[in-house]
Design a protein around this motif. Structure first.
Motif, PDB file in Angstrom:
ATOM      1  N   ARG B  58      17.666  38.046  71.104  1.00  0.00           N
ATOM      2  CA  ARG B  58      17.835  37.933  69.656  1.00  0.00           C
ATOM      3  C   ARG B  58      16.537  37.521  68.976  1.00  0.00           C
ATOM      4  NH1 ARG B  58      22.929  34.177  68.802  1.00  0.00           N
ATOM      5  NH2 ARG B  58      22.328  34.385  66.608  1.00  0.00           N
ATOM      6  N   GLU B  61      13.822  40.335  69.256  1.00  0.00           N
ATOM      7  CA  GLU B  61      14.057  41.461  68.344  1.00  0.00           C
ATOM      8  C   GLU B  61      13.468  41.113  66.969  1.00  0.00           C
ATOM      9  OE1 GLU B  61      15.836  43.803  65.417  1.00  0.00           O
ATOM     10  OE2 GLU B  61      16.820  41.872  65.800  1.00  0.00           O
ATOM     11  N   ARG B  62      13.666  39.852  66.548  1.00  0.00           N
ATOM     12  CA  ARG B  62      13.083  39.442  65.268  1.00  0.00           C
ATOM     13  C   ARG B  62      11.559  39.356  65.363  1.00  0.00           C
ATOM     14  NH1 ARG B  62      16.397  34.277  64.976  1.00  0.00           N
ATOM     15  NH2 ARG B  62      14.888  33.566  63.416  1.00  0.00           N
ATOM     16  N   ARG B  65       9.985  42.720  64.995  1.00  0.00           N
ATOM     17  CA  ARG B  65       9.894  43.195  63.612  1.00  0.00           C
ATOM     18  C   ARG B  65       8.728  42.533  62.889  1.00  0.00           C
ATOM     19  NH1 ARG B  65      15.394  42.233  60.987  1.00  0.00           N
ATOM     20  NH2 ARG B  65      16.143  41.526  63.011  1.00  0.00           N
TER      21      ARG B  65
END
Lengths: 82, 640
Positions: B58, B61-62, B65
């Motif tokens: 989690r 993934e951030r 970005r």
């Protein structure tokens, strides 16, 4: 309890799908920029990881809008559904 | 707004330092705040540390970005290494994760993903996204579901080689139109043991077939210069039962559980790094409570915990791993706050010490701050700080090095010494694409340099010193024995490198067989040490211009100051003369790192012919009469 679940749900939605959108229960994927089949998987994973339950295959596939998903998460997270 | 962000940043930093928040969580938040404050460099440095610290999907993934938006904003994408990932399952999440993982591997990478159903077509179709992407590297990532091994075949060998051919054919298809580096993930068998313990016994069992397939894949990859990503080993360490979540496979064709993707991305980044030569070279280690239990200045040499005590054995495991690293060519150095005599005495007086002072290429024991000590070591070894890794049990020392020397990788150690070896093993910055004979010999060369430095002190002038070294250069055309080392040098030499052309192995093999090309390696030995292959010259005959044109000219920094450049120039002149050419043409392609050789051509009598922003072309008339050659190095030419 369910207020807490709601807040965590909203945060995860913002983290994984779109942090600009105002969350409400009628939202569906085609109305939200960035809510794709791909990011939906990220959302599903994050919810499972956060609340410690698992969606079934049919639950993964069959959610029409955010309200339905929220209701399912609340039920599973508070132990009403297993 | 800015002040409130800054206040938030301060809060987050103190909760990180105080251990009040999960480190990965805090680091990601800090990176985000730094980005919002416009300090992109700091944000990327923090993300890099995040990647070395955290393993959760989690957050990754951030982080991915954030990494992508920082790289886009900083215009870094255009200069990035282009990495395509193609496979047989959904890989969209993996691409961005590889980009962020590469931050920790000293690489800037942009990715392109061709997932499910596009494996062969991406490789073969001229109009495919893969072809248009023009990758520098292609990662082939098939999954177990795409393997077509039958159940309990009567001829297991035949079905395995048949299956192997299917996957290796894709290498040829890509090579036909691309020079890209190829990385191949090996195969992870599905969890579950249908035959129970017979899985280990029957040669035709699923488990044995996959093991054999992976073994043959590795052999074929070695021959084809393809790098294996050992995802089979990663999955085993992670836990095969968790590696794949069948719900996600059936729903979205995710062959790897999302939770395992950060590990997979890190493994791909580690292999990419080794393949592209971005490997770190020096490990600087603390002494007290790192290499042994206790503080030598307080507890005395006899009081240190080593063999025979549980804590001591954990520290000896660290020493043992350092010896392994040294054997693989990593340089070891000490940076310790200690009295130098006392620090050394621990090594000489304790028989249960595995390391000895001669294992270290540099030994700094003083009371100065550690960043100062590390700088000193960098000067002594003539290496950039971005080649350094720092190991210390003390979090405060790690933090000051992190802050003052952000180029240095700092290995985080757990509180307990029992976890030190593992933390060190899990650090991937030292990995190399292959282990060559030169790697193993290199540490001995640095140690001999120390001896040569003593000789320098006694010689009265430089020329006398260089003569006394009795240097010899063996010059050899590229051949099978030298190509791996030549390829390695081409890939990693940055400073003493006139053109920095990173030729592929295939291109180098082409040079070796082309009579119009002078392509030689130079091996330097002296009375102390065999330096191995340290310099390369590639030059191409241009009969139309009556010139021999330098394509590549480079030298390892280890031998700067030995006059090797004179010998290189001698052999280029000889090469031109042999081919009946009158001019030597030199190209200088400026990079951020090769300012060292900006004046090389004028020093050797070349005249500037023309120049653009980053490229200069120089020319030298070699004349009819041979000039005297470098008298300080005895050159021996081998013929093809």
């Amino acid at each position: 309890m369910s207020a807490d679940i709601n807040a965590r749900f909203d945060e995860i939605f913002h983290d994984t799908i779109n942090d600009q959108v105002v969350v409400h229960d009628e939202l569906s994927a085609d109305q939200v920029d960035g809510w794709t089949s791909l990011t939906h998987i990220n959302l599903i994973y994050a919810l499972e990881d956060e609340f410690g339950f698992e969606f079934s295959q049919s639950e993964m596939a069959g959610l029409a809008n955010l309200g339905e998903l929220r209701a399912l998460v609340t039920a599973k997270a508070s132990g009403e559904l297993r | 707004v800015t002040t409130s962000l800054e206040a938030e940043l301060d809060d987050m930093r103190s909760s990180l330092d105080a251990g009040l928040r999960d480190a990965g969580d805090a680091l990601l938040a800090i990176a985000g705040l730094q980005a919002r404050l416009g300090d992109d460099t700091a944000a990327l440095t923090t993300l890099r540390r995040f990647v070395l610290t955290d393993r959760t999907y989690r957050r990754w993934e951030r982080a991915a970005r954030l990494c992508r938006s920082l790289q886009d904003r900083g215009g870094m994408t255009s200069a990035a290494t282009r990495v395509a990932v193609i496979g047989t399952s959904t890989l969209d999440q993996l691409g961005p994760l590889v980009e962020v993982a590469c931050l920790a591997a000293d690489l800037t990478v942009t990715t392109h993903v061709s997932g499910i159903g596009q494996y062969e077509t991406a490789a073969l179709d001229p109009a495919s996204g893969l072809r248009r992407f023009a990758p520098d590297a292609v990662v082939l990532a098939p999954d177990a579901g795409a393997v077509t091994l039958p159940t309990l075949p009567s001829d297991p060998d035949a079905v395995v080689s048949h299956e192997l051919a299917r996957w290796t054919a894709v290498w040829g298809a890509i090579r036909a139109h691309s020079d890209a580096h190829l990385l191949q993930l090996n195969f992870v068998p599905l969890a579950g043991r249908p035959l129970g313990s017979l899985e280990a016994v029957l040669p035709s069992s699923r488990r044995r077939l996959f093991a054999e397939l992976n073994r043959q894949l590795a052999v074929a990859a070695k021959d084809a210069n393809v790098s294996i990503v050992d995802v089979d080993g990663v999955a085993a360490a992670y836990g095969l039962d968790r590696w794949r979540d069948d719900r996600y496979w059936y729903h979205a064709k995710q062959a790897v559980a999302l939770g395992a993707l950060p590990l997979l991305a890190s493994e791909i980044a580690a292999v990419l790094r080794s393949r592209l030569g971005a490997t770190r070279k020096v490990l600087v280690t603390d002494l007290d409570n790192t290499l042994w239990g206790g503080v030598v200045g307080d507890d005395g040499v006899a009081g240190l915990e080593l063999a025979g005590s549980p804590i001591g054995e954990a520290h000896l495991a660290v020493q043992s791993h350092l010896l392994d690293l040294k054997a693989r060519g990593v340089l070891l150095a000490v940076c310790s706050k200690n009295d130098p005599e006392i620090a050394r005495s621990a090594f000489t007086e304790r028989e249960d010490m595995l390391l000895s002072p001669s294992d270290f290429a540099a030994f700094v024991a003083s009371w100065a701050p550690k960043p100062e000590g590390i700088r000193k070591i960098a000067e002594e070894l003539n290496l950039g700080l971005d080649a350094f890794v720092f190991l210390d049990d003390n979090p405060a020392e790690r933090e000051i090095v992190r802050q003052q020397l952000p180029q240095v990788d700092v290995i985080d150690l757990p509180l307990d010494a029992s976890g030190y070896r593992r933390a060190l093993v899990d650090y991937r910055g030292f990995e190399v694409a292959d282990v060559t004979a030169e790697d193993v010999a290199r540490t001995d060369q640095y140690l001999a340099r120390a001896a040569a430095a003593d000789l320098l002190a006694s010689a009265t002038n430089l020329e006398e010193y260089l003569r006394s070294l009795l240097m010899r250069a063996d010059v050899r055309p590229f051949d099978d024995a030298t190509l791996p080392r030549v390829h390695q040098l081409i890939g990693k030499t940055n400073q003493w490198n006139l053109t920095t052309r990173r030729h592929t192995l295939e291109t180098l093999q082409g040079f070796a067989t082309d009579d119009a090309v002078l392509a030689v390696s130079l091996r330097l030995t002296d009375r102390f040490v065999d330096h191995g292959i340290v310099a390369i010259a590639i030059a191409i005959a241009r009969p139309v211009d009556d010139a021999l044109e330098i394509d590549s000219l480079l030298m390892s920094c280890r031998v700067i100051g030995r006059t090797v450049e004179r010998t290189l120039m001698d052999l280029l002149v000889a090469g031109a003369r042999e081919r009946g050419l009158r001019y030597l043409r030199g190209v200088y392609r400026r990079t951020q790192k090769n300012g060292l050789v900006a004046d090389l051509y004028p020093e050797f009598g070349f005249v500037l012919e023309h120049e653009t922003d980053d490229v200069q072309v120089w020319v030298r008339d070699i004349g009819a009469v041979a000039e005297p050659e470098n008298p300080l190095i005895d050159r021996r030419d081998a013929r093809r």
